[in-house]
Design a protein around this motif. Structure first.
Motif, PDB file in Angstrom:
ATOM      1  N   ALA A 162      21.193  35.135 -75.109  1.00 16.11           N
ATOM      2  CA  ALA A 162      22.573  34.715 -74.863  1.00 16.11           C
ATOM      3  C   ALA A 162      23.558  35.832 -75.167  1.00 16.11           C
ATOM      4  CB  ALA A 162      22.896  33.477 -75.692  1.00 16.11           C
ATOM      5  N   SER A 163      23.322  36.556 -76.256  1.00 17.52           N
ATOM      6  CA  SER A 163      24.247  37.620 -76.642  1.00 17.52           C
ATOM      7  C   SER A 163      24.265  38.741 -75.610  1.00 17.52           C
ATOM      8  CB  SER A 163      23.861  38.181 -78.015  1.00 17.52           C
ATOM      9  OG  SER A 163      24.712  39.240 -78.385  1.00 17.52           O
ATOM     10  N   ARG A 164      23.103  39.123 -75.099  1.00 14.78           N
ATOM     11  CA  ARG A 164      23.053  40.198 -74.103  1.00 14.78           C
ATOM     12  C   ARG A 164      23.674  39.753 -72.778  1.00 14.78           C
ATOM     13  NH1 ARG A 164      18.828  44.417 -75.380  1.00 14.78           N
ATOM     14  NH2 ARG A 164      18.486  44.165 -77.617  1.00 14.78           N
ATOM     15  N   ALA A 165      23.531  38.482 -72.439  1.00 11.94           N
ATOM     16  CA  ALA A 165      24.229  37.961 -71.264  1.00 11.94           C
ATOM     17  C   ALA A 165      25.739  38.000 -71.483  1.00 11.94           C
ATOM     18  CB  ALA A 165      23.767  36.544 -70.959  1.00 11.94           C
ATOM     19  N   SER A 166      26.173  37.712 -72.693  1.00  9.53           N
ATOM     20  CA  SER A 166      27.599  37.782 -73.011  1.00  9.53           C
ATOM     21  C   SER A 166      28.116  39.210 -72.930  1.00  9.53           C
ATOM     22  CB  SER A 166      27.852  37.214 -74.416  1.00  9.53           C
ATOM     23  OG  SER A 166      27.624  35.816 -74.454  1.00  9.53           O
ATOM     24  N   PHE A 180      17.458  31.527 -73.736  1.00  3.58           N
ATOM     25  CA  PHE A 180      16.037  31.244 -73.515  1.00  3.58           C
ATOM     26  C   PHE A 180      15.862  29.807 -73.017  1.00  3.58           C
ATOM     27  CE2 PHE A 180      15.601  34.679 -76.724  1.00  3.58           C
ATOM     28  CZ  PHE A 180      14.816  35.537 -75.969  1.00  3.58           C
ATOM     29  N   GLY A 181      14.995  29.636 -72.020  1.00  2.00           N
ATOM     30  CA  GLY A 181      14.708  28.315 -71.491  1.00  2.00           C
ATOM     31  C   GLY A 181      15.688  27.828 -70.452  1.00  2.00           C
ATOM     32  N   LYS A 182      16.725  28.611 -70.165  1.00  3.60           N
ATOM     33  CA  LYS A 182      17.717  28.221 -69.165  1.00  3.60           C
ATOM     34  C   LYS A 182      17.447  28.950 -67.845  1.00  3.60           C
ATOM     35  CE  LYS A 182      20.605  25.465 -71.425  1.00  3.60           C
ATOM     36  NZ  LYS A 182      21.993  25.864 -71.682  1.00  3.60           N
ATOM     37  N   PRO A 183      17.994  28.441 -66.718  1.00  5.35           N
ATOM     38  CA  PRO A 183      17.858  29.153 -65.442  1.00  5.35           C
ATOM     39  C   PRO A 183      18.475  30.549 -65.512  1.00  5.35           C
ATOM     40  CG  PRO A 183      18.644  26.910 -65.102  1.00  5.35           C
ATOM     41  CD  PRO A 183      18.695  27.154 -66.577  1.00  5.35           C
ATOM     42  N   ALA A 184      18.121  31.376 -64.560  1.00  3.17           N
ATOM     43  CA  ALA A 184      18.597  32.757 -64.532  1.00  3.17           C
ATOM     44  C   ALA A 184      20.117  32.823 -64.480  1.00  3.17           C
ATOM     45  CB  ALA A 184      17.992  33.488 -63.329  1.00  3.17           C
ATOM     46  N   LEU A 185      20.655  33.923 -65.002  1.00  2.19           N
ATOM     47  CA  LEU A 185      22.089  34.166 -64.946  1.00  2.19           C
ATOM     48  C   LEU A 185      22.540  34.195 -63.487  1.00  2.19           C
ATOM     49  CD1 LEU A 185      24.591  34.925 -66.741  1.00  2.19           C
ATOM     50  CD2 LEU A 185      24.055  37.313 -66.198  1.00  2.19           C
ATOM     51  N   GLU A 186      23.568  33.402 -63.180  1.00  2.00           N
ATOM     52  CA  GLU A 186      23.979  33.222 -61.786  1.00  2.00           C
ATOM     53  C   GLU A 186      24.581  34.497 -61.189  1.00  2.00           C
ATOM     54  OE1 GLU A 186      26.223  29.638 -60.861  1.00  2.00           O
ATOM     55  OE2 GLU A 186      25.617  28.829 -62.819  1.00  2.00           O
ATOM     56  N   LYS A 187      24.436  34.624 -59.880  1.00  4.16           N
ATOM     57  CA  LYS A 187      24.890  35.805 -59.157  1.00  4.16           C
ATOM     58  C   LYS A 187      26.389  36.049 -59.334  1.00  4.16           C
ATOM     59  CE  LYS A 187      23.334  38.919 -56.126  1.00  4.16           C
ATOM     60  NZ  LYS A 187      22.094  39.700 -56.259  1.00  4.16           N
ATOM     61  N   LYS A 188      27.156  34.982 -59.397  1.00  2.00           N
ATOM     62  CA  LYS A 188      28.606  35.150 -59.514  1.00  2.00           C
ATOM     63  C   LYS A 188      28.983  35.858 -60.804  1.00  2.00           C
ATOM     64  CE  LYS A 188      29.447  30.502 -61.424  1.00  2.00           C
ATOM     65  NZ  LYS A 188      30.182  29.219 -61.229  1.00  2.00           N
ATOM     66  N   TYR A 189      28.182  35.647 -61.859  1.00  2.00           N
ATOM     67  CA  TYR A 189      28.457  36.330 -63.117  1.00  2.00           C
ATOM     68  C   TYR A 189      27.955  37.771 -63.076  1.00  2.00           C
ATOM     69  CZ  TYR A 189      29.373  31.580 -64.711  1.00  2.00           C
ATOM     70  OH  TYR A 189      29.891  30.314 -64.836  1.00  2.00           O
ATOM     71  N   ILE A 190      26.883  37.998 -62.357  1.00  2.00           N
ATOM     72  CA  ILE A 190      26.377  39.359 -62.198  1.00  2.00           C
ATOM     73  C   ILE A 190      27.422  40.221 -61.489  1.00  2.00           C
ATOM     74  CG2 ILE A 190      24.603  40.767 -61.050  1.00  2.00           C
ATOM     75  CD1 ILE A 190      22.722  38.275 -61.461  1.00  2.00           C
ATOM     76  N   LYS A 214      17.366  37.095 -67.855  1.00  2.00           N
ATOM     77  CA  LYS A 214      16.781  36.810 -66.548  1.00  2.00           C
ATOM     78  C   LYS A 214      17.913  36.667 -65.543  1.00  2.00           C
ATOM     79  CE  LYS A 214      14.798  32.809 -66.101  1.00  2.00           C
ATOM     80  NZ  LYS A 214      13.839  31.682 -66.233  1.00  2.00           N
ATOM     81  N   LEU A 215      17.806  37.378 -64.410  1.00  2.00           N
ATOM     82  CA  LEU A 215      18.881  37.414 -63.426  1.00  2.00           C
ATOM     83  C   LEU A 215      18.492  36.659 -62.163  1.00  2.00           C
ATOM     84  CD1 LEU A 215      19.693  41.238 -63.616  1.00  2.00           C
ATOM     85  CD2 LEU A 215      20.779  39.398 -64.930  1.00  2.00           C
ATOM     86  N   GLU A 216      19.454  35.992 -61.564  1.00  2.00           N
ATOM     87  CA  GLU A 216      19.248  35.413 -60.249  1.00  2.00           C
ATOM     88  C   GLU A 216      19.027  36.558 -59.250  1.00  2.00           C
ATOM     89  OE1 GLU A 216      21.420  31.587 -58.962  1.00  2.00           O
ATOM     90  OE2 GLU A 216      22.511  33.193 -57.970  1.00  2.00           O
ATOM     91  N   GLU A 217      18.001  36.407 -58.399  1.00  2.00           N
ATOM     92  CA  GLU A 217      17.633  37.478 -57.468  1.00  2.00           C
ATOM     93  C   GLU A 217      17.477  38.801 -58.239  1.00  2.00           C
ATOM     94  OE1 GLU A 217      20.425  37.633 -54.233  1.00  2.00           O
ATOM     95  OE2 GLU A 217      20.465  35.443 -54.031  1.00  2.00           O
ATOM     96  N   GLN A 218      16.569  38.787 -59.189  1.00  2.00           N
ATOM     97  CA  GLN A 218      16.440  39.856 -60.175  1.00  2.00           C
ATOM     98  C   GLN A 218      16.405  41.254 -59.569  1.00  2.00           C
ATOM     99  OE1 GLN A 218      15.882  39.259 -63.686  1.00  2.00           O
ATOM    100  NE2 GLN A 218      15.011  41.170 -64.410  1.00  2.00           N
ATOM    101  N   ASP A 219      15.526  41.507 -58.620  1.00  2.00           N
ATOM    102  CA  ASP A 219      15.353  42.862 -58.093  1.00  2.00           C
ATOM    103  C   ASP A 219      16.622  43.361 -57.418  1.00  2.00           C
ATOM    104  OD1 ASP A 219      12.794  42.844 -59.057  1.00  2.00           O
ATOM    105  OD2 ASP A 219      11.832  42.450 -57.125  1.00  2.00           O
ATOM    106  N   SER A 220      17.200  42.557 -56.542  1.00  2.00           N
ATOM    107  CA  SER A 220      18.411  42.993 -55.839  1.00  2.00           C
ATOM    108  C   SER A 220      19.593  43.089 -56.801  1.00  2.00           C
ATOM    109  CB  SER A 220      18.737  42.048 -54.684  1.00  2.00           C
ATOM    110  OG  SER A 220      19.044  40.749 -55.165  1.00  2.00           O
ATOM    111  N   SER A 221      19.647  42.203 -57.797  1.00  2.00           N
ATOM    112  CA  SER A 221      20.747  42.244 -58.766  1.00  2.00           C
ATOM    113  C   SER A 221      20.701  43.530 -59.584  1.00  2.00           C
ATOM    114  CB  SER A 221      20.691  41.029 -59.690  1.00  2.00           C
ATOM    115  OG  SER A 221      20.969  39.830 -58.984  1.00  2.00           O
ATOM    116  N   LEU A 222      19.515  43.940 -59.991  1.00  2.00           N
ATOM    117  CA  LEU A 222      19.389  45.190 -60.744  1.00  2.00           C
ATOM    118  C   LEU A 222      19.847  46.372 -59.910  1.00  2.00           C
ATOM    119  CD1 LEU A 222      15.964  44.632 -62.545  1.00  2.00           C
ATOM    120  CD2 LEU A 222      18.213  44.712 -63.617  1.00  2.00           C
TER     121      LEU A 222
END
Length: 544
Positions: A162-166, A180-190, A214-222
């Protein structure tokens, strides 16, 4: 920087220095003045002097204040006889300076580079510049000596995910909704994250180490966030076998990768590099004490602290643990205490190993910063240092983080801006992990998204507008885990309120840090605090 200068027009249009000669001149100039080049563009009477020549003209002017003529004389006085081709070009500029228009860009006007070091599982007070009597951290100390140290830095959620997402998004956990245990971070936040915005604006962006999100659409988001991305293969510290059969610590590998990134950069484009260590996190899957299991450290620090007896935790009295409600006594904080700190032998081995890991990544930071200097980037690279959450090392009979106490929420934080050096300055203003992305974007001269819940720290750093700064913040932990109780609360400059809202009935804490700085007592039932408790409860409920 371009190591070749050419006059592109005018009567000297065919005069060019070779790369070898340019490099020789550059090396000698830096040796004399102990200062790397600064880039600008000089235009005079149709003669276009390239980056190499104009960089020297600007740098000489900055070292010897006054007229360009006096600069030239001072420069010549240094007897740099092998710089004659360069002095000839400077002479041309000087001869025309009275009537020409010279346009320069100073370092402060350039987009700064940004280097961000993030540590895993380190509470406030674990560096020598913070007063630790044992741990050696000379690199971090130097940053503190010349930068600003935030003595009241906190995370809003004390767990890495959570902290690293913040830190990526500038948002509280309840807003970005990732742990942890939640769906990937949404694209709009990325798309509102600091690396995404930097990359879109023309920065070269790099990430090395533990992402932890964990990122939504991980490879393209990175790819959308980073031009250079080297994710750690494991979330905790480890050794990797090299091609020659030797083993190298994960922190050292991150240093190697950071230097690779820095060496690939040019002065034509600013960069932001985030180095996210998995030190000094424990290897939870291996409970063997010390280097062989729980806290592996680089070989370079293996001899440190051998003869040191680590003092017992300040809050180690069993009475402190016994005063807690059962849901905390039976939590993961207590379970992992028996993994790490429950016997004197285990405590001493693990603490020395933990100290060595800190000194180990400090050495890596030194190498990375030296690479900045070698490439001439150090005068225009802002360095930020912090951690993703605090850490219990036996205090209160706990291990880990996750709860509302100071050891869990507090982190180190230093910001060093070489363009605005400070003399061991510190501030007691509240700084948060969610302030880091706003600060980075502010330094880059970019607009801060209105969605950000953090603030730029630059007004505090530059002492321009700190009167209206926050005096409290919201904190939370919402991970679904039966052994980690959820809570929400408020931490102000003096008071702490926490509501473990899933207990039946909900269990509340209230601490007065002036009267009880170690948070040993719960003042919930003391009548003199009733009004304050009601205010904090209402404020907390309005946020969640």
């Amino acid at each position: 920087m371009r190591f070749e200068g050419t006059i592109s027009s005018g009567s000297y249009a065919n005069m060019t220095l070779s790369k070898e000669k340019s490099a020789e001149i550059r090396s000698n100039w830096e040796t004399i003045f102990q200062q790397p080049f600064k880039i600008c563009k000089v235009v005079s009477y149709g003669i276009d002097v390239g980056n190499y020549f104009s960089g020297v003209v600007l740098a000489v002017c900055e070292i010897f204040p006054g007229s360009l003529s006096s600069c030239f004389n001072s420069f010549y006085y240094c007897k740099c006889h092998h710089m004659k081709p360069l002095l000839f070009v400077i002479g041309i500029v000087l001869s025309m300076s009275a009537t020409s228009c010279i346009k320069t860009t100073h370092v402060k006007d350039l987009k700064p580079n940004i280097l961000f070091f993030l540590i895993d599982d380190q509470t406030k007070g674990m560096t020598s510049c913070e007063g630790h009597p044992i741990i050696q951290t000379p690199t971090i100390d130097k940053l503190a000596q010349n930068g600003i140290r935030f003595t009241n830095a906190f995370v809003t959620t004390s767990i890495c995910a959570a902290s690293r997402a913040s830190i990526l998004t500038g948002l509280y956990e309840f807003k970005h909704n990732f742990t942890f245990g939640k769906p990937a971070l949404e694209k709009k936040y990325i798309k509102s994250s600091y690396p995404y915005i930097l990359k879109e604006s023309g920065y070269q962006t790099g990430f090395i180490g533990k992402l932890g999100v964990k990122l939504e659409e991980q490879d393209s988001s990175l790819k959308e966030m980073f031009d250079f991305c080297k994710l750690s293969p494991r979330s905790t510290p480890h050794f990797e076998e090299m091609s020659d059969g030797s083993k190298r610590h994960s922190a050292e590998i991150k240093g190697d990768q950071a230097i690779e990134f820095i060496n690939s950069q040019t002065s034509n484009q600013p960069f932001c590099l985030s180095i996210s260590f998995n030190a000094v996190h424990a290897v939870d899957g291996n409970k063997t004490p010390g280097n062989d299991g729980h806290y592996p450290y680089p070989n370079s620090v293996a001899k440190l602290y051998e003869d040191i007896e680590v003092p017992k935790p300040k809050l180690s009295d069993p009475i402190i643990f016994d005063k807690h409600p059962d849901f905390l006594k039976n939590s993961m904080n207590r379970e992992r205490y028996f993994w790490r700190w429950d016997t004197e032998e285990k405590y001493q081995i693990n603490m020395r190993a933990y100290y060595r890991m800190i000194s180990g990544y400090d050495q890596v930071m030194e190498r990375v910063i030296a690479a900045l200097e070698d490439r001439g980037f150090s005068n225009n690279t802002i360095i930020i240092y912090s951690a993703d959450n605090g850490y219990y090392m036996g205090n209160r009979g706990f291990a880990g983080k996750w709860s509302h106490y100071e050891e869990s929420l507090r982190v180190p934080m230093i910001v060093f801006d070489p363009r605005n050096p400070r003399n061991e300055k510190s501030t007691e203003k509240i700084a948060l992990n969610i302030d880091i992305p706003a600060t980075i974007l502010n330094y880059a001269g970019l607009s801060i998204p209105t969605s950000y819940q953090g603030q730029s720290l630059i007004p505090i750093i530059e002492s321009t507008d700190s009167e209206s700064w926050r005096d409290w913040f919201f904190c939370e932990h919402r991970m679904d885990n039966a052994s980690i109780p959820k809570f929400v609360g408020i931490r102000s400059e003096r008071y702490v309120y926490a509501n473990y809202y899933e207990q039946n009935p909900p269990y509340e804490f209230f601490h007065d840090l002036k009267e009880d700085p170690d948070q040993l007592d719960n003042f919930m039932n003391q009548s003199q605090y009733a009004e304050m408790i009601s205010e904090f409860r209402t404020k907390t409920e309005s946020i969640k």
